[in-house]
Motif scaffolding. Structure first.
Motif, PDB file in Angstrom:
ATOM      1  N   MET A 261      30.735   0.096 -13.154  1.00  0.00           N
ATOM      2  CA  MET A 261      30.475  -0.613 -14.398  1.00  0.00           C
ATOM      3  C   MET A 261      29.352  -1.614 -14.149  1.00  0.00           C
ATOM      4  O   MET A 261      29.179  -2.122 -13.036  1.00  0.00           O
ATOM      5  CB  MET A 261      31.735  -1.294 -14.924  1.00  0.00           C
ATOM      6  CG  MET A 261      32.363  -2.313 -13.996  1.00  0.00           C
ATOM      7  SD  MET A 261      33.960  -2.926 -14.618  1.00  0.00           S
ATOM      8  CE  MET A 261      35.027  -1.528 -14.248  1.00  0.00           C
ATOM      9  N   LEU A 262      28.601  -1.921 -15.205  1.00  0.00           N
ATOM     10  CA  LEU A 262      27.350  -2.651 -15.031  1.00  0.00           C
ATOM     11  C   LEU A 262      27.201  -3.739 -16.082  1.00  0.00           C
ATOM     12  O   LEU A 262      27.531  -3.546 -17.255  1.00  0.00           O
ATOM     13  CB  LEU A 262      26.170  -1.675 -15.139  1.00  0.00           C
ATOM     14  CG  LEU A 262      24.759  -2.268 -15.054  1.00  0.00           C
ATOM     15  CD1 LEU A 262      24.494  -2.829 -13.665  1.00  0.00           C
ATOM     16  CD2 LEU A 262      23.725  -1.193 -15.412  1.00  0.00           C
ATOM     17  N   LEU A 263      26.690  -4.881 -15.641  1.00  0.00           N
ATOM     18  CA  LEU A 263      26.274  -5.981 -16.513  1.00  0.00           C
ATOM     19  C   LEU A 263      24.913  -6.449 -16.044  1.00  0.00           C
ATOM     20  O   LEU A 263      24.715  -6.672 -14.843  1.00  0.00           O
ATOM     21  CB  LEU A 263      27.272  -7.140 -16.452  1.00  0.00           C
ATOM     22  CG  LEU A 263      26.779  -8.496 -16.995  1.00  0.00           C
ATOM     23  CD1 LEU A 263      26.597  -8.438 -18.520  1.00  0.00           C
ATOM     24  CD2 LEU A 263      27.738  -9.624 -16.603  1.00  0.00           C
ATOM     25  N   THR A 264      23.972  -6.604 -16.957  1.00  0.00           N
ATOM     26  CA  THR A 264      22.686  -7.208 -16.608  1.00  0.00           C
ATOM     27  C   THR A 264      22.469  -8.454 -17.451  1.00  0.00           C
ATOM     28  O   THR A 264      22.873  -8.508 -18.625  1.00  0.00           O
ATOM     29  CB  THR A 264      21.512  -6.240 -16.824  1.00  0.00           C
ATOM     30  OG1 THR A 264      21.427  -5.886 -18.204  1.00  0.00           O
ATOM     31  CG2 THR A 264      21.669  -4.988 -15.966  1.00  0.00           C
ATOM     32  N   ILE A 265      21.845  -9.454 -16.850  1.00  0.00           N
ATOM     33  CA  ILE A 265      21.496 -10.697 -17.534  1.00  0.00           C
ATOM     34  C   ILE A 265      20.011 -10.943 -17.304  1.00  0.00           C
ATOM     35  O   ILE A 265      19.558 -10.993 -16.149  1.00  0.00           O
ATOM     36  CB  ILE A 265      22.322 -11.881 -17.019  1.00  0.00           C
ATOM     37  CG1 ILE A 265      23.814 -11.647 -17.298  1.00  0.00           C
ATOM     38  CG2 ILE A 265      21.869 -13.183 -17.667  1.00  0.00           C
ATOM     39  CD1 ILE A 265      24.719 -12.716 -16.718  1.00  0.00           C
ATOM     40  N   THR A 266      19.274 -11.099 -18.392  1.00  0.00           N
ATOM     41  CA  THR A 266      17.823 -11.242 -18.323  1.00  0.00           C
ATOM     42  C   THR A 266      17.397 -12.541 -18.976  1.00  0.00           C
ATOM     43  O   THR A 266      17.958 -12.953 -20.005  1.00  0.00           O
ATOM     44  CB  THR A 266      17.139 -10.061 -19.049  1.00  0.00           C
ATOM     45  OG1 THR A 266      17.539  -8.845 -18.439  1.00  0.00           O
ATOM     46  CG2 THR A 266      15.620 -10.180 -18.975  1.00  0.00           C
TER      47      THR A 266
ATOM     48  N   HIS B 259      23.492  -7.416 -21.225  1.00  0.00           N
ATOM     49  CA  HIS B 259      23.601  -6.021 -21.628  1.00  0.00           C
ATOM     50  C   HIS B 259      24.758  -5.357 -20.895  1.00  0.00           C
ATOM     51  O   HIS B 259      24.857  -5.433 -19.658  1.00  0.00           O
ATOM     52  CB  HIS B 259      22.297  -5.267 -21.324  1.00  0.00           C
ATOM     53  CG  HIS B 259      22.316  -3.844 -21.785  1.00  0.00           C
ATOM     54  ND1 HIS B 259      21.626  -2.826 -21.141  1.00  0.00           N
ATOM     55  CD2 HIS B 259      22.958  -3.239 -22.836  1.00  0.00           C
ATOM     56  CE1 HIS B 259      21.828  -1.684 -21.772  1.00  0.00           C
ATOM     57  NE2 HIS B 259      22.633  -1.906 -22.802  1.00  0.00           N
ATOM     58  N   LEU B 260      25.632  -4.739 -21.659  1.00  0.00           N
ATOM     59  CA  LEU B 260      26.754  -3.966 -21.134  1.00  0.00           C
ATOM     60  C   LEU B 260      26.611  -2.550 -21.678  1.00  0.00           C
ATOM     61  O   LEU B 260      26.908  -2.293 -22.851  1.00  0.00           O
ATOM     62  CB  LEU B 260      28.084  -4.584 -21.576  1.00  0.00           C
ATOM     63  CG  LEU B 260      28.393  -5.968 -21.000  1.00  0.00           C
ATOM     64  CD1 LEU B 260      29.259  -6.760 -21.951  1.00  0.00           C
ATOM     65  CD2 LEU B 260      29.055  -5.843 -19.639  1.00  0.00           C
ATOM     66  N   PRO B 261      26.150  -1.604 -20.865  1.00  0.00           N
ATOM     67  CA  PRO B 261      25.885  -0.247 -21.373  1.00  0.00           C
ATOM     68  C   PRO B 261      27.120   0.484 -21.849  1.00  0.00           C
ATOM     69  O   PRO B 261      27.028   1.311 -22.759  1.00  0.00           O
ATOM     70  CB  PRO B 261      25.253   0.460 -20.167  1.00  0.00           C
ATOM     71  CG  PRO B 261      24.809  -0.621 -19.251  1.00  0.00           C
ATOM     72  CD  PRO B 261      25.751  -1.758 -19.462  1.00  0.00           C
ATOM     73  N   VAL B 262      28.283   0.206 -21.232  1.00  0.00           N
ATOM     74  CA  VAL B 262      29.525   0.873 -21.642  1.00  0.00           C
ATOM     75  C   VAL B 262      30.631  -0.177 -21.699  1.00  0.00           C
ATOM     76  O   VAL B 262      31.054  -0.705 -20.675  1.00  0.00           O
ATOM     77  CB  VAL B 262      29.924   1.993 -20.661  1.00  0.00           C
ATOM     78  CG1 VAL B 262      31.178   2.704 -21.171  1.00  0.00           C
ATOM     79  CG2 VAL B 262      28.790   2.982 -20.471  1.00  0.00           C
ATOM     80  N   LEU B 263      31.067  -0.468 -22.914  1.00  0.00           N
ATOM     81  CA  LEU B 263      32.067  -1.510 -23.122  1.00  0.00           C
ATOM     82  C   LEU B 263      33.178  -0.981 -24.023  1.00  0.00           C
ATOM     83  O   LEU B 263      32.932  -0.636 -25.178  1.00  0.00           O
ATOM     84  CB  LEU B 263      31.428  -2.737 -23.777  1.00  0.00           C
ATOM     85  CG  LEU B 263      32.381  -3.848 -24.208  1.00  0.00           C
ATOM     86  CD1 LEU B 263      32.988  -4.537 -22.992  1.00  0.00           C
ATOM     87  CD2 LEU B 263      31.659  -4.858 -25.086  1.00  0.00           C
ATOM     88  N   PRO B 264      34.414  -0.879 -23.527  1.00  0.00           N
ATOM     89  CA  PRO B 264      35.518  -0.476 -24.408  1.00  0.00           C
ATOM     90  C   PRO B 264      35.806  -1.575 -25.420  1.00  0.00           C
ATOM     91  O   PRO B 264      35.870  -2.752 -25.058  1.00  0.00           O
ATOM     92  CB  PRO B 264      36.693  -0.282 -23.440  1.00  0.00           C
ATOM     93  CG  PRO B 264      36.358  -1.123 -22.255  1.00  0.00           C
ATOM     94  CD  PRO B 264      34.866  -1.156 -22.160  1.00  0.00           C
TER      95      PRO B 264
ATOM     96  N   ASP C  83      27.646   0.335 -26.632  1.00  0.00           N
ATOM     97  CA  ASP C  83      26.519  -0.158 -25.846  1.00  0.00           C
ATOM     98  C   ASP C  83      26.188  -1.512 -26.470  1.00  0.00           C
ATOM     99  O   ASP C  83      25.689  -1.588 -27.597  1.00  0.00           O
ATOM    100  CB  ASP C  83      25.337   0.808 -25.949  1.00  0.00           C
ATOM    101  CG  ASP C  83      24.142   0.361 -25.115  1.00  0.00           C
ATOM    102  OD1 ASP C  83      23.932  -0.859 -24.977  1.00  0.00           O
ATOM    103  OD2 ASP C  83      23.398   1.220 -24.622  1.00  0.00           O
ATOM    104  N   LEU C  84      26.489  -2.588 -25.738  1.00  0.00           N
ATOM    105  CA  LEU C  84      26.414  -3.941 -26.306  1.00  0.00           C
ATOM    106  C   LEU C  84      25.277  -4.727 -25.681  1.00  0.00           C
ATOM    107  O   LEU C  84      25.181  -4.843 -24.452  1.00  0.00           O
ATOM    108  CB  LEU C  84      27.726  -4.685 -26.076  1.00  0.00           C
ATOM    109  CG  LEU C  84      27.801  -6.115 -26.638  1.00  0.00           C
ATOM    110  CD1 LEU C  84      27.809  -6.093 -28.159  1.00  0.00           C
ATOM    111  CD2 LEU C  84      29.028  -6.848 -26.103  1.00  0.00           C
TER     112      LEU C  84
END
Length: 478
Positions: free
Chosen positions: A1-6, A122-127, A167-168
């Protein structure tokens, strides 16, 4: 699972200072559910992105008995979305990897840590049980622009419609610490599930992460209920504590501004007990030579006003968990008309006494007048740490009702307490036992003084403990 912060706040690479993670060096951290990796896909002066990648082994979770109990022995324990979809596991990794960043501390860039920055999460896959609409309701009031795109159940079969995943992307000008705390709380809320047993400690975690924003959130009820896995007892406890933070129900939770009179007056009406308490505390402070004093749980500001009236107190801090109480204190003190010289001696701060606050450090004395009895007994240890260890002033003065004296109030039912918000009321022996233990454990000496008429059988209506730090038994101002 992935989270990015820009961020695009130049120099954008300062994001590494705020996260306490070097953009030039990928790092890995072992967490309870797997391995968390921190890396920077881009790091330039104009734009910097930090990525948190969590590798989860669902088989390992089952072997380690860390999976949800409801999975039982079904195949769902082994074949599921945990390695891919952001969930409470990612929230756990956030708190482990970015623990210091979540507190808002950054010695290298303190001004940046306190500033709102242009951020994109950005959360590409979020339930999300509630879909894009719920994501907007949760993140929107916190200052985010919410872009939530439903993910198709199967792109090759459009008729099946959308899955429960989004995709959030969140855009906004937010403090980084606030952004991390928003995500920490709301990830398991959106999923409406947690991968671990929810214990009473989760209430503390929720208050710590949401204390600055959750009480005023329009969806606080839904957030609290889901975060605590719909456990009614925990949910009610959390709402009560949130009310303390934001004074949501002052008539129930604001001990400083009671909705109706309480039985705190000395049966001898010649001098109100409240005045006698203030007089006793002021006498202790003056005798000790204290000059910089904090009135903790200041309420309507009666003691604060008395401290300001005495020029020997060169700095006065009025502190309360209730924003409403501080507003009343400000009106009582007529801050808008106060002379500048006197105003410079005063600080009003909102703070919870069960959490460390650096603003309370370095003072000569801390005063808690009729405060501790409003604290739940299991939380007294946190208050002791905050006051006696973290702030560690040379002198602490604590007053509290003497429950033995309650028989003198003819309208008070046997066994009843003087105020409906009191969590306990101690006998003289119980108060002495607590105070002596705290003094021994925290490096203080303690003595006791009566306040009000000292009845030979049941003692005074109020008991006062004066703690003096052992290495500073001399006058505070020396």
């Amino acid at each position: 699972m992935l989270l990015t912060i820009t961020t695009t706040a130049e120099p954008a690479t300062d994001l590494g200072f705020l996260l306490h993670k070097n953009p030039g060096r990928p790092q890995a951290f072992e967490v309870s559910v797997g391995t968390a990796h921190v890396l920077y896909p881009e790091a330039t002066r104009e734009r910097c992105t930090a990525a948190l990648l969590l590798e989860v082994d669902p088989v390992g979770l089952v072997r380690g008995r860390q999976g949800p109990a409801s999975d039982g022995f079904s195949l769902g324990q082994y074949v599921n979305d945990r390695p891919y979809a952001a969930s409470s596991m990612l929230a756990v990794a956030l708190s482990r990897v970015f623990k210091t960043a979540m507190t808002g501390r950054c010695a290298a860039r303190p001004e940046l840590a306190a500033a709102a920055l242009p951020l994109t999460a950005h959360l590409p896959v979020l339930p999300c049980r509630g879909g894009a609409e719920l994501a907007g309701r949760l993140f929107g009031p916190l200052g985010w622009q919410v872009h939530a795109t439903p993910i198709a159940l199967d792109e090759t079969v459009p008729a099946w419609g959308d899955s429960r995943y989004l995709d959030l992307r969140l855009d906004g000008e937010v403090r980084l610490a606030d952004a991390l705390n928003h995500l920490y709380v709301l990830l398991p809320v959106l999923d409406d599930a947690k991968h671990y047993w929810v214990s009473p400690e989760e209430v503390d975690k929720l208050i710590r992460a949401g204390g600055g924003w959750l009480a005023a959130h329009p969806e606080k009820t839904l957030i609290t209920r889901r975060y605590l896995a719909h456990r009614t007892g925990l949910y009610r406890s959390a709402l009560a504590r949130l009310a303390e933070v934001d004074d949501a129900e002052p008539e129930s939770f604001d001990n400083a501004v009671p909705a109706e009179p309480d039985l705190t007056d000395d049966p001898d009406p010649q001098v109100p007990l409240a005045e006698q308490r203030r007089g006793a505390v002021l006498a202790v402070l003056r005798a000790a030579g204290a000059h910089r004093v904090a009135d903790l749980g200041c309420g309507e500001g009666a003691l604060t006003a008395a401290l300001l009236a005495d020029p020997s107190f060169t700095e006065v801090v009025a502190a309360d968990v209730s924003s409403r109480a501080l507003e009343i204190t400000g009106r009582r003190l007529r801050l808008d008309r106060m002379p500048e010289r006197q105003r410079d001696r005063l600080r009003l701060i909102q703070t919870a006494l069960t959490y460390t606050d650096d603003r309370l450090a370095g003072l000569d004395a801390l005063v808690l007048v009729e405060v501790i009895e409003h604290i739940d007994p299991p939380r007294l240890g946190a208050l002791e740490r905050t006051v006696f260890t973290d702030a560690a002033p040379a002198l602490v003065a604590v007053t509290t009702p003497n429950s033995e004296h309650n028989v003198k109030y003819e309208f008070l039912a046997p066994g009843a307490m003087r105020h409906r918000d009191h969590r306990f009321e101690w006998t003289r022996a119980e108060f002495a036992g607590w105070a002596q233990r705290v003094a021994a454990e925290r490096g203080y000496q303690v003595r006791f003084l009566p306040v009000g008429t000292d009845d030979p059988q049941v003692g005074p209506p109020t008991q006062l403990a004066v703690f003096t730090r052992s290495e500073s038994a001399r006058a505070v101002g020396a």
